[in-house]
Scaffold this motif. Structure first.
Motif, PDB file in Angstrom:
ATOM      1  N   LEU A   1       0.824  -1.211   0.000  1.00  0.00           N
ATOM      2  CA  LEU A   1       0.000   0.000   0.000  1.00  0.00           C
ATOM      3  C   LEU A   1       0.859   1.262   0.000  1.00  0.00           C
ATOM      4  O   LEU A   1       0.594   2.203  -0.751  1.00  0.00           O
ATOM      5  CB  LEU A   1      -0.939   0.002   1.210  1.00  0.00           C
ATOM      6  N   VAL A   2       1.887   1.294   0.821  1.00  0.00           N
ATOM      7  CA  VAL A   2       2.777   2.459   0.852  1.00  0.00           C
ATOM      8  C   VAL A   2       3.517   2.586  -0.472  1.00  0.00           C
ATOM      9  O   VAL A   2       3.648   3.680  -1.030  1.00  0.00           O
ATOM     10  CB  VAL A   2       3.768   2.364   2.034  1.00  0.00           C
ATOM     11  N   GLY A   3       4.005   1.486  -1.012  1.00  0.00           N
ATOM     12  CA  GLY A   3       4.711   1.508  -2.293  1.00  0.00           C
ATOM     13  C   GLY A   3       3.830   1.982  -3.427  1.00  0.00           C
ATOM     14  O   GLY A   3       4.278   2.727  -4.303  1.00  0.00           O
ATOM     15  N   HIS A   4       2.574   1.596  -3.417  1.00  0.00           N
ATOM     16  CA  HIS A   4       1.653   2.062  -4.451  1.00  0.00           C
ATOM     17  C   HIS A   4       1.420   3.565  -4.305  1.00  0.00           C
ATOM     18  O   HIS A   4       1.428   4.304  -5.293  1.00  0.00           O
ATOM     19  CB  HIS A   4       0.334   1.309  -4.366  1.00  0.00           C
ATOM     20  N   GLY A   5       1.227   4.035  -3.083  1.00  0.00           N
ATOM     21  CA  GLY A   5       1.005   5.462  -2.853  1.00  0.00           C
ATOM     22  C   GLY A   5       2.223   6.305  -3.188  1.00  0.00           C
ATOM     23  O   GLY A   5       2.105   7.429  -3.674  1.00  0.00           O
ATOM     24  N   ARG A   6       3.399   5.777  -2.947  1.00  0.00           N
ATOM     25  CA  ARG A   6       4.641   6.503  -3.225  1.00  0.00           C
ATOM     26  C   ARG A   6       5.184   6.226  -4.626  1.00  0.00           C
ATOM     27  O   ARG A   6       6.276   6.691  -4.982  1.00  0.00           O
ATOM     28  CB  ARG A   6       5.716   6.116  -2.200  1.00  0.00           C
ATOM     29  N   ARG A   7       4.461   5.431  -5.378  1.00  0.00           N
ATOM     30  CA  ARG A   7       4.824   5.091  -6.766  1.00  0.00           C
ATOM     31  C   ARG A   7       6.173   4.383  -6.868  1.00  0.00           C
ATOM     32  O   ARG A   7       6.955   4.641  -7.765  1.00  0.00           O
ATOM     33  CB  ARG A   7       4.807   6.352  -7.631  1.00  0.00           C
ATOM     34  N   TRP A   8       6.440   3.485  -5.922  1.00  0.00           N
ATOM     35  CA  TRP A   8       7.696   2.726  -5.944  1.00  0.00           C
ATOM     36  C   TRP A   8       7.714   1.681  -7.057  1.00  0.00           C
ATOM     37  O   TRP A   8       8.775   1.307  -7.538  1.00  0.00           O
ATOM     38  CB  TRP A   8       7.908   2.002  -4.617  1.00  0.00           C
ATOM     39  N   PHE A   9       6.548   1.193  -7.437  1.00  0.00           N
ATOM     40  CA  PHE A   9       6.494   0.041  -8.333  1.00  0.00           C
ATOM     41  C   PHE A   9       6.088   0.395  -9.761  1.00  0.00           C
ATOM     42  O   PHE A   9       5.909  -0.495 -10.581  1.00  0.00           O
ATOM     43  CB  PHE A   9       5.516  -1.004  -7.768  1.00  0.00           C
ATOM     44  N   GLU A  10       5.915   1.671 -10.089  1.00  0.00           N
ATOM     45  CA  GLU A  10       5.502   1.999 -11.452  1.00  0.00           C
ATOM     46  C   GLU A  10       6.720   2.151 -12.369  1.00  0.00           C
ATOM     47  O   GLU A  10       7.815   2.479 -11.927  1.00  0.00           O
ATOM     48  CB  GLU A  10       4.623   3.249 -11.479  1.00  0.00           C
ATOM     49  N   ARG A  11       6.465   1.902 -13.646  1.00  0.00           N
ATOM     50  CA  ARG A  11       7.534   2.016 -14.642  1.00  0.00           C
ATOM     51  C   ARG A  11       7.959   3.472 -14.780  1.00  0.00           C
ATOM     52  O   ARG A  11       7.141   4.375 -14.690  1.00  0.00           O
ATOM     53  CB  ARG A  11       7.053   1.494 -16.004  1.00  0.00           C
ATOM     54  N   ARG A  12       9.236   3.706 -15.002  1.00  0.00           N
ATOM     55  CA  ARG A  12       9.795   5.056 -15.130  1.00  0.00           C
ATOM     56  C   ARG A  12      10.369   5.244 -16.532  1.00  0.00           C
ATOM     57  O   ARG A  12      10.749   4.285 -17.196  1.00  0.00           O
ATOM     58  CB  ARG A  12      10.912   5.292 -14.108  1.00  0.00           C
ATOM     59  N   ALA A  13      10.434   6.500 -16.961  1.00  0.00           N
ATOM     60  CA  ALA A  13      11.036   6.860 -18.240  1.00  0.00           C
ATOM     61  C   ALA A  13      11.928   8.076 -18.008  1.00  0.00           C
ATOM     62  O   ALA A  13      11.716   8.846 -17.076  1.00  0.00           O
ATOM     63  CB  ALA A  13       9.953   7.180 -19.269  1.00  0.00           C
ATOM     64  N   VAL A  14      12.926   8.223 -18.860  1.00  0.00           N
ATOM     65  CA  VAL A  14      13.866   9.341 -18.744  1.00  0.00           C
ATOM     66  C   VAL A  14      13.589  10.316 -19.883  1.00  0.00           C
ATOM     67  O   VAL A  14      13.349   9.917 -21.022  1.00  0.00           O
ATOM     68  CB  VAL A  14      15.316   8.834 -18.806  1.00  0.00           C
ATOM     69  N   LEU A  15      13.620  11.610 -19.561  1.00  0.00           N
ATOM     70  CA  LEU A  15      13.387  12.654 -20.546  1.00  0.00           C
ATOM     71  C   LEU A  15      14.393  13.762 -20.280  1.00  0.00           C
ATOM     72  O   LEU A  15      14.556  14.202 -19.141  1.00  0.00           O
ATOM     73  CB  LEU A  15      11.956  13.194 -20.406  1.00  0.00           C
ATOM     74  N   ASP A  16      15.096  14.203 -21.336  1.00  0.00           N
ATOM     75  CA  ASP A  16      16.048  15.304 -21.209  1.00  0.00           C
ATOM     76  C   ASP A  16      15.411  16.598 -21.699  1.00  0.00           C
ATOM     77  O   ASP A  16      14.750  16.626 -22.732  1.00  0.00           O
ATOM     78  CB  ASP A  16      17.319  15.025 -22.020  1.00  0.00           C
ATOM     79  N   VAL A  17      15.639  17.677 -20.930  1.00  0.00           N
ATOM     80  CA  VAL A  17      15.098  18.996 -21.250  1.00  0.00           C
ATOM     81  C   VAL A  17      16.220  20.007 -21.091  1.00  0.00           C
ATOM     82  O   VAL A  17      17.025  19.911 -20.160  1.00  0.00           O
ATOM     83  CB  VAL A  17      13.938  19.369 -20.300  1.00  0.00           C
ATOM     84  N   THR A  18      16.293  20.980 -22.024  1.00  0.00           N
ATOM     85  CA  THR A  18      17.285  22.051 -21.896  1.00  0.00           C
ATOM     86  C   THR A  18      16.574  23.371 -21.632  1.00  0.00           C
ATOM     87  O   THR A  18      15.498  23.627 -22.176  1.00  0.00           O
ATOM     88  CB  THR A  18      18.149  22.187 -23.164  1.00  0.00           C
ATOM     89  N   PHE A  19      17.197  24.191 -20.777  1.00  0.00           N
ATOM     90  CA  PHE A  19      16.683  25.514 -20.437  1.00  0.00           C
ATOM     91  C   PHE A  19      17.803  26.520 -20.606  1.00  0.00           C
ATOM     92  O   PHE A  19      18.979  26.184 -20.437  1.00  0.00           O
ATOM     93  CB  PHE A  19      16.202  25.561 -18.988  1.00  0.00           C
ATOM     94  N   PRO A  20      17.478  27.789 -20.900  1.00  0.00           N
ATOM     95  CA  PRO A  20      18.517  28.823 -20.927  1.00  0.00           C
ATOM     96  C   PRO A  20      19.149  28.940 -19.541  1.00  0.00           C
ATOM     97  O   PRO A  20      18.456  28.963 -18.524  1.00  0.00           O
ATOM     98  CB  PRO A  20      17.749  30.102 -21.280  1.00  0.00           C
ATOM     99  N   ALA A  21      20.482  28.996 -19.503  1.00  0.00           N
ATOM    100  CA  ALA A  21      21.199  29.007 -18.228  1.00  0.00           C
ATOM    101  C   ALA A  21      20.907  30.247 -17.403  1.00  0.00           C
ATOM    102  O   ALA A  21      20.997  30.219 -16.182  1.00  0.00           O
ATOM    103  CB  ALA A  21      22.694  28.869 -18.461  1.00  0.00           C
ATOM    104  N   VAL A  22      20.516  31.334 -18.054  1.00  0.00           N
ATOM    105  CA  VAL A  22      20.263  32.585 -17.335  1.00  0.00           C
ATOM    106  C   VAL A  22      19.142  32.410 -16.316  1.00  0.00           C
ATOM    107  O   VAL A  22      19.249  32.840 -15.174  1.00  0.00           O
ATOM    108  CB  VAL A  22      19.894  33.709 -18.339  1.00  0.00           C
TER     109      VAL A  22
END
Length: 173
Positions: free
Chosen positions: A31-52
């Protein structure tokens, strides 16, 4: 006739009790793992922002999609005039992103008003966001907008002061 010992079934009772405790612990972890999303699949996404505007970006900053938390920043590095953030988001959220998806860095005003975070706009294009695509993010700068609002309020206060002065002069006449 001999009476049976009163502790004859103690081993059975203790075994059932231990089994019940283990089952309750497993249910609690699930129950705690489901609420904290410990068991869901993850994906990686890269994002760039202006450094300023993105100098405040750091690991742990929350990522939201349509206002719902879907992940967080796991790594940040500077690349010339840009800051590249690696986001870990749920696979379901990654699947909703389209080709024209956008990322927006929300920076609090003077560190006081608002929360630091990244908002994802899924976009509306028919094609999904290709794997390995680096999103070009924009940094929301609310400090300039706030300064403009303060200037407008100051100007309105001056106008109200002038109107009050005109009204008092009219009464004197």
């Amino acid at each position: 006739m001999s009476r049976p010992a009163p502790l004859r079934h103690v081993r059975t009772v203790v075994g059932v009790f231990n089994l019940a405790v283990v089952v309750l612990l497993l249910v609690a972890v699930l129950l705690v793992g489901h609420g904290r999303r410990w068991f869901e699949r993850r994906a990686v996404l890269d994002v760039t922002f202006p450094a300023v505007n993105a100098a405040v970006l750091r690991p742990g900053v929350p990522v939201k999609l349509a206002g719902d938390p879907v992940g967080g920043v796991v790594a940040v590095r500077r690349e010339g005039g840009l800051i590249r953030a690696r986001l870990s988001i749920s696979a379901e959220a990654r699947d909703t992103l389209r080709e024209d998806a956008r990322a927006q860095l929300r920076v609090p005003i003077a560190g006081l008003v608002g929360d630091l975070g990244i908002g994802l706009d899924p976009g509306g294009a028919p094609a999904p966001l290709p794997e390995g695509t680096v999103l070009a993010g924009v940094a929301e700068s609310r400090s300039k907008d706030t300064l403009n609002h303060v200037k407008r309020v100051g100007h309105l206060a001056d106008l109200i002061g002038e109107a009050c002065g005109l009204e008092s002069r009219a009464r004197e006449m």
